[in-house]
Design a protein around this motif. Structure first.
Motif, PDB file in Angstrom:
ATOM      1  N   ARG A   1       0.873  -1.333  -0.005  1.00 17.87           N
ATOM      2  CA  ARG A   1      -0.077  -0.061   0.021  1.00 17.87           C
ATOM      3  C   ARG A   1       0.753   1.229   0.065  1.00 17.87           C
ATOM      4  O   ARG A   1       0.508   2.326  -0.230  1.00 17.87           O
ATOM      5  N   TYR A   2       2.133   1.103   0.239  1.00 15.32           N
ATOM      6  CA  TYR A   2       2.923   2.326   0.533  1.00 15.32           C
ATOM      7  C   TYR A   2       3.960   2.645  -0.850  1.00 15.32           C
ATOM      8  O   TYR A   2       4.762   1.774  -1.062  1.00 15.32           O
ATOM      9  N   PRO A   3       3.473   3.461  -1.665  1.00 16.41           N
ATOM     10  CA  PRO A   3       4.011   3.843  -2.786  1.00 16.41           C
ATOM     11  C   PRO A   3       5.965   4.002  -2.578  1.00 16.41           C
ATOM     12  O   PRO A   3       6.439   3.442  -3.260  1.00 16.41           O
ATOM     13  N   VAL A   4       6.149   4.591  -1.374  1.00 13.44           N
ATOM     14  CA  VAL A   4       7.452   4.737  -1.239  1.00 13.44           C
ATOM     15  C   VAL A   4       8.150   3.296  -1.061  1.00 13.44           C
ATOM     16  O   VAL A   4       9.358   3.135  -1.478  1.00 13.44           O
ATOM     17  N   PHE A   5       7.686   2.442  -0.487  1.00 15.04           N
ATOM     18  CA  PHE A   5       8.391   1.085  -0.227  1.00 15.04           C
ATOM     19  C   PHE A   5       8.337   0.354  -1.512  1.00 15.04           C
ATOM     20  O   PHE A   5       9.409  -0.590  -1.891  1.00 15.04           O
ATOM     21  N   ARG A   6       7.446   0.407  -2.406  1.00 17.07           N
ATOM     22  CA  ARG A   6       7.136  -0.429  -3.658  1.00 17.07           C
ATOM     23  C   ARG A   6       8.363   0.310  -4.713  1.00 17.07           C
ATOM     24  O   ARG A   6       9.208  -0.398  -5.140  1.00 17.07           O
ATOM     25  N   LEU A   7       8.821   1.707  -4.333  1.00 20.91           N
ATOM     26  CA  LEU A   7       9.632   2.142  -5.080  1.00 20.91           C
ATOM     27  C   LEU A   7      11.031   1.875  -4.797  1.00 20.91           C
ATOM     28  O   LEU A   7      12.045   1.233  -5.353  1.00 20.91           O
ATOM     29  N   PHE A   8      10.941   1.524  -3.177  1.00 20.52           N
ATOM     30  CA  PHE A   8      12.338   0.936  -2.621  1.00 20.52           C
ATOM     31  C   PHE A   8      12.676  -0.539  -3.193  1.00 20.52           C
ATOM     32  O   PHE A   8      13.978  -0.851  -3.467  1.00 20.52           O
TER      33      PHE A   8
END
Ligand code: HEM
Length: 390
Positions: A66-73
């Motif tokens: 659900r967290y775009p920033v963690f998907r980016l990481f």
């Protein structure tokens, strides 16, 4: 650990004369800190640790996605495991080899001269961090990626917000999510533009090469902005404060024969990545200390770089140390791709700046950066010349 928890906070270097006797310390049940140089070297070179994305949020839960920033990481080179890691690394690496850094020297010189020309005409007192230290690496990496000049400050600001997710507070993670969405949109458009009309830049090359997915290209470009800008920028702030306070360092930086060794020694004393965060892939026995699988391991680079067993009189600036192999660029599979570029930028900017402004002094106490594992100065106010000397 989930977003909202408080992340590990950096401890910086061990105080002079009080270096921990043991190379590893137990911080908590599943949290260890490595301060010994030899052990840190072994662990970073080996395959028993993996970069600590699970220290950021629990990847196994549905919450993660659900967290775009963690998907980016997740698609960033640092957090990708084998075999994908070597594919991404091989595509990025050729742009930053020592030979490439040599070819980039003209670009580095040009950007440094442009910054100095601006600084000369603007003010007698500047914030070195904002006007010089972070501008040089951002301009250089942006030229390589193909980010148009007007967009660079906004991209850097969003990339910084992504890094701030490391703080794990709800506010910071929310802000980082917003930034991740905007960065994704920006770089997706850049990729589309280069697909339609290629240019002589890294984005065009990655698009034409075809071995990375668009998600991987986006994560790589964001990671490069982060990896190239904050590290080099933070280091330049520490090096400039050191140049103002340590006449010997300043003298050696101004001598073409000793500038490289002096920058190397400054990097040992003030590594911008002060902590390298890892998770144990498996249960590891280190003497009497047992590290359970999955435990968080903080490789305290700032401390290991001052391990007296490796660096005699570790707190002293001694550019003639042989060997002088610090951990500032890490080691092993994730050894920094940009080591030659980062060094070249520092070796170019520092002497040029000190020559242009021989009478600089601090206008006040530099403000240290507040971050769990990066170090440097957030603000370095410098008096470039006395007002009546213009
Ligand atoms: C003084 C400047 C720099 C320092 C001290 C530095 C330090 C580091 C460190 C410690 C790591 C490993 C992080 C970890 O394992 O958790 C790393 C990785 C990396 N750095 Fe740098 N860096 C610098 C400049 C740059 C520049 C200019 C670039 C741009 C090309 C760059 C690109 C990278 C990349 C791509 C990685 C990931 C490598 C991988 O995962 O395989 N760095 N850097």
């Amino acid at each position: 650990m989930k977003p909202g928890d408080v992340a590990m906070r950096g401890s910086g270097t061990a105080p002079a004369g009080r270096f921990p006797a043991r190379p590893i310390q137990v911080v908590g049940e599943a949290h260890f800190r490595v301060t010994g140089f030899e052990l840190a070297t072994d662990l970073l070179r080996g395959a028993r640790l993996r970069p600590g994305i699970t220290g950021l949020a629990d990847r196994e839960t549905a919450e993660w996605a659900r967290y775009p920033v963690f998907r980016l990481f997740e698609d960033m080179i640092l957090f990708v495991g084998p075999p994908r890691h070597s594919v991404i690394r091989s595509r990025l690496h050729s742009w930053f080899t020592p030979a490439a850094a040599g070819e980039l020297q003209a670009l580095i010189d040009r950007v440094c001269d442009r910054i100095l020309a601006t600084v000369r005409t603007t003010a007698d007192v500047i914030d070195f961090a904002a006007t010089v230290a972070h501008v040089l690496p951002l301009e250089v990496i942006s030229e390589l990626i193909g980010i148009p000049a007007p967009d660079r400050p906004k991209i850097a600001k969003r990339a910084d917000m992504v890094v701030q997710a490391m703080w794990h507070t709800v506010t910071e993670v929310n802000r980082a999510n917003g930034a991740a969405v905007l960065l994704d949109r920006y770089f997706r458009q850049l990729i589309a533009a280069r697909r339609a009309a290629p240019a002589a830049d890294l984005t065009s090359e990655l698009v034409a090469d075809g071995s990375l997915s668009d998600d991987e290209i986006i994560a790589s470009l964001v990671f490069l902005v982060i990896a190239a800008t904050f590290t080099t920028g933070d280091f330049l702030t520490s090096a400039m404060v050191m140049a103002v306070r340590n006449q010997e360092f300043r003298r050696r930086v101004l001598d073409g024969n000793t500038v490289a060794a002096s920058v190397e020694e400054a990097l040992r004393l003030h590594p911008p990545i002060a902590h390298i965060i890892r998770n144990a892939e498996e249960r590891i026995e280190l003497g009497s200390v047992v590290v359970p699988a999955g435990a968080l391991i903080d490789v305290d680079v700032a401390a290991a770089n001052r391990d007296p067993a490796q660096f005699p009189r570790p707190d002293e600036f001694r550019p003639d140390r042989v060997p002088n192999r610090s951990l500032s660029f890490s080691l092993g599979a994730h050894y920094c791709c940009g080591w030659a570029l980062g060094r070249a930028e520092a070796e170019t900017l520092l002497p040029k700046f000190l020559r242009a402004f021989p009478d600089i002094r601090l206008a006040g106490e530099p403000l240290p950066k507040r971050h769990p594992f990066q170090q440097g100065f957030q603000r370095v106010s410098l008096v470039l010349r006395e007002a009546d000397a213009r």
